[in-house]
Structure formats: structure tokens, C-alpha cells
Design a protein around this motif. Structure first.
Motif, short mmCIF file in Angstrom:
data_model
loop_
_atom_site.label_atom_id
_atom_site.label_comp_id
_atom_site.label_asym_id
_atom_site.label_seq_id
_atom_site.Cartn_x
_atom_site.Cartn_y
_atom_site.Cartn_z
N HIS A 67 5.94 -11.91 4.05
CA HIS A 67 7.41 -11.90 4.01
C HIS A 67 7.92 -10.77 4.88
N ASP A 92 11.10 -7.80 4.75
CA ASP A 92 12.06 -7.21 3.83
C ASP A 92 13.47 -7.57 4.30
N HIS A 142 4.75 -8.78 6.41
CA HIS A 142 3.67 -8.06 5.73
C HIS A 142 3.34 -8.79 4.43
#
Ligand SMILES: O=C(O)CCC(=O)C(=O)O
Ligand SMILES: [Fe+2]
Length: 310
Positions: free
Chosen positions: A188, A190, A245
């Protein structure tokens, strides 16, 4: 081939004399352009506060589910209080992440009706101190980013002032037999401006490099991992990269893992439209449509099965 290390930026340099500060800002900005990540070391967050926060988080997560779920408040949309195991899945993924978490947000620090675990009396004061220390640290980083981007020093600090920044206390329980494909945290990006991650209690964080390789991020106590979120990527028209990440499952072990990402958010009314001068610096074409932080957050939280805060 040996991989390039994650650039390390010293907090002391960021608040040091002009020439030293300029050099640290250049390293920080180049890292966010190339990798979307850097390591902050040394940093100003008290190791004792970090240690006590992990201790209290572990005490809370060790409570029976029935005790924890009293703090699971649907009206907070996962943005305050407890969210059960399996309640969040990454954008575009069908399996939930193998984690449970507690969110301390800006409102919960002061709102009289905010949930705090009564079973762990020091939880509230410790998490409040950690939140405040991380916020002070984040402001120095935001000022450095603003300078690197050729904006007034307080550009990003002013956006984040009054924003609903969230300290997530995440618990990844020992992995038994996960459904095939389930990860502690699926790949994903952030959503927010920047994220600060004090060292986790176990390895597992990996970032996707531009050549498509997963690069493990190894940290030691005393380091904070910092990464660009999508909102800052939007504002900078992609100059700062919001890098994918994930957190991989332990192999082969049954070790639990705790981590404490601190997601720095702008105020809801902030306009995330790419800034003209940064559009010029990135080829002249806006890569992202105009949108407010509130609208962007609502869309993104919907994608991860979480309702926005009302
Ligand atoms: O647990 C970690 O190390 C990172 C978690 C993460 O990336 C997130 O919660 O957004
Ligand atoms: Fe993340």
C-alpha cells in the motif's frame, strides 16, 4: 549487487547552522524524490517514551477480545480507539491485513468523550507524550520539506496545524495459518502527508524500489523511518514519491510484532492541487486533479473499508 542503503538524515543537522542544515535538507529531499523514504537518526523522541509506549500497547493488546472491543467505536470509523483484527484491507486487496490497532488522533487527546483503555492507566499519558514529541519532530521535517520544495518554511507545518494526525499502535499477532496471500500489511501507499515510524519490535517492513525489488528496511532503536504519503505526492506533482510498502509475515517464527506509525494529516479543507512551481519542476503537466484533503481522505478510507470520521 549490493543495494543502496536508505539515506540517513540527522535531526541535529536539520536544526543546525545554515550550511549544515542546507546539506541535510538536500539529502532529505533527494531521498524523498528517489525512494520516498529516509531514516532519521538521531531524533528527538525520547527512547524511554517509545519503550513505555510499546510496553503499554502490549498490555492493551494482551487483553481479552471482549475488553478490547468495548473501545471499538464504529462512529469513529477506525480513526480513534480500537479496530479489531482483520478490519482493514489495503486498497485493491480482497484479504484483510493480519493486524489489530488502536488510533490516537488529535481529537482523542482533548475530546472529553474519547476512548482510552481504563485497564492500562498509563496508556493515555504515555501515548499523549509520544504523540506530542512525534508532532514536534514532524514539524521540523515538514519545514525541511517546504524549504527543499522552494516554499515558505511554514507551508506544510501550517497545513498540518489542526489536522487530524493519527498515531497508530499496531499489533501483528503471531501468524498461525493465514489464508493464502494474507500479509501483516499488504502492499500500500500511505494516504497522508508524511509518516514517521519509530523502530518496530520486529523486522518485516519492505519497500518497493523503482526497479521492482522489495527492499527490507532494517532499523535499530534510535531510528525513525520517514516516508512520503500520497497527499504530499499530490501537492508536489509526484516530485516526492509515495512509495509502495508492505509488512511481510515472519519466516519461520511465531513472533508478534508491534509498530507505531504516526500519520501526519493536513486540515480537511486544505487544497491538495499540485503547486504550479512544482508542476513546472516536474515536466509542466499536472499529474493529479484538484481535490481537498477531506474529499481525498473520504475516498481513500472507503477503498480500505473504513468510513471517514464524521
Ligand atoms: O508496521 C509497519 O512497520 C508499517 C505499517 C504501515 O505501513 C502502515 O500502517 O501504513
Ligand atoms: Fe504504510
Amino acid at each position: 549487487m549490493t543495494r543502496p542503503p536508505i539515506p540517513v538524515v540527522s535531526y541535529a543537522d536539520l536544526i543546525g547552522p545554515t550550511a549544515v542544515r542546507q546539506e541535510a535538507i538536500a539529502t532529505l529531499g533527494q531521498a524523498l524524490e528517489d525512494l520516498g523514504f529516509f531514516i532519521l537518526e538521531p531524533h528527538p523522541v525520547s527512547p524511554e517514551v517509545v519503550r513505555r509506549a510499546y510496553q503499554d500497547a502490549a498490555k492493551f493488546f494482551a487483553l481479552p477480545d471482549a475488553a478490547k472491543t468495548q473501545y471499538s467505536l464504529p462512529q469513529h470509523g477506525g480513526q480513534g480507539g480500537f479496530s479489531n483484527f482483520g478490519s482493514e484491507q489495503a486498497k485493491g486487496h480482497t484479504l484483510p491485513d493480519l493486524k489489530e490497532f488502536w488510533h490516537v488522533n488529535r481529537h482523542s487527546l482533548t475530546a472529553p468523550d474519547s476512548p482510552w483503555p481504563q485497564e492500562v492507566p498509563s496508556f493515555r499519558p504515555v501515548m499523549t507524550r509520544l504523540y506530542e514529541q512525534l508532532m514536534a519532530c514532524a514539524e521540523v521535517l515538514l519545514a525541511a520539506c517546504s524549504d527543499y520544495l522552494g516554499q515558505p518554511s511554514d507551508w506544510l507545518v501550517a497545513m498540518a496545524s489542526g489536522g487530524n494526525t493519527v498515531l497508530r499502535l499496531a499489533h501483528y499477532p503471531p501468524v498461525g495459518q493465514p489464508a493464502a496471500g494474507s500479509l501483516r500489511a499488504a502492499p500500500h501507499e500511505d494516504i497522508n502527508l508524511i509518516t514517521l515510524l519509530c523502530e518496530a519490535t520486529a523486522p518485516g517492513l519492505e519497500i518497493l524500489t523503482q526497479d521492482g525489488q522489495w527492499l527490507p528496511i532494517k532499523t535499530t532503536p534510535g531510528q525513525i523511518v520517514v516516508d512520503t504519503g500520497d497527499m504530499l505526492q499530490n501537492l508536489t506533482n509526484g516530485l516526492f514519491r509515495s512509495t509502495t510498502h508492505r509488512v511481510v509475515n515472519p519466516q519461520p517464527s511465531n513472533q508478534a510484532r508491534l509498530s507505531m506509525p504516526f500519520f501526519v494529516h493536513p486540515r480537511p479543507e486544505i487544497d491538495l492541487t499540485p503547486v504550479d512551481s512544482l508542476v513546472d519542476r516536474t515536466g509542466g503537466m499536472p499529474q493529479f486533479p484538484p481535490i481537498t484533503a477531506a474529499a481525498y481522505l473520504a475516498r481513500r478510507l472507503g477503498e480500505i473499508q473504513v468510513e471517514p470520521v464524521g
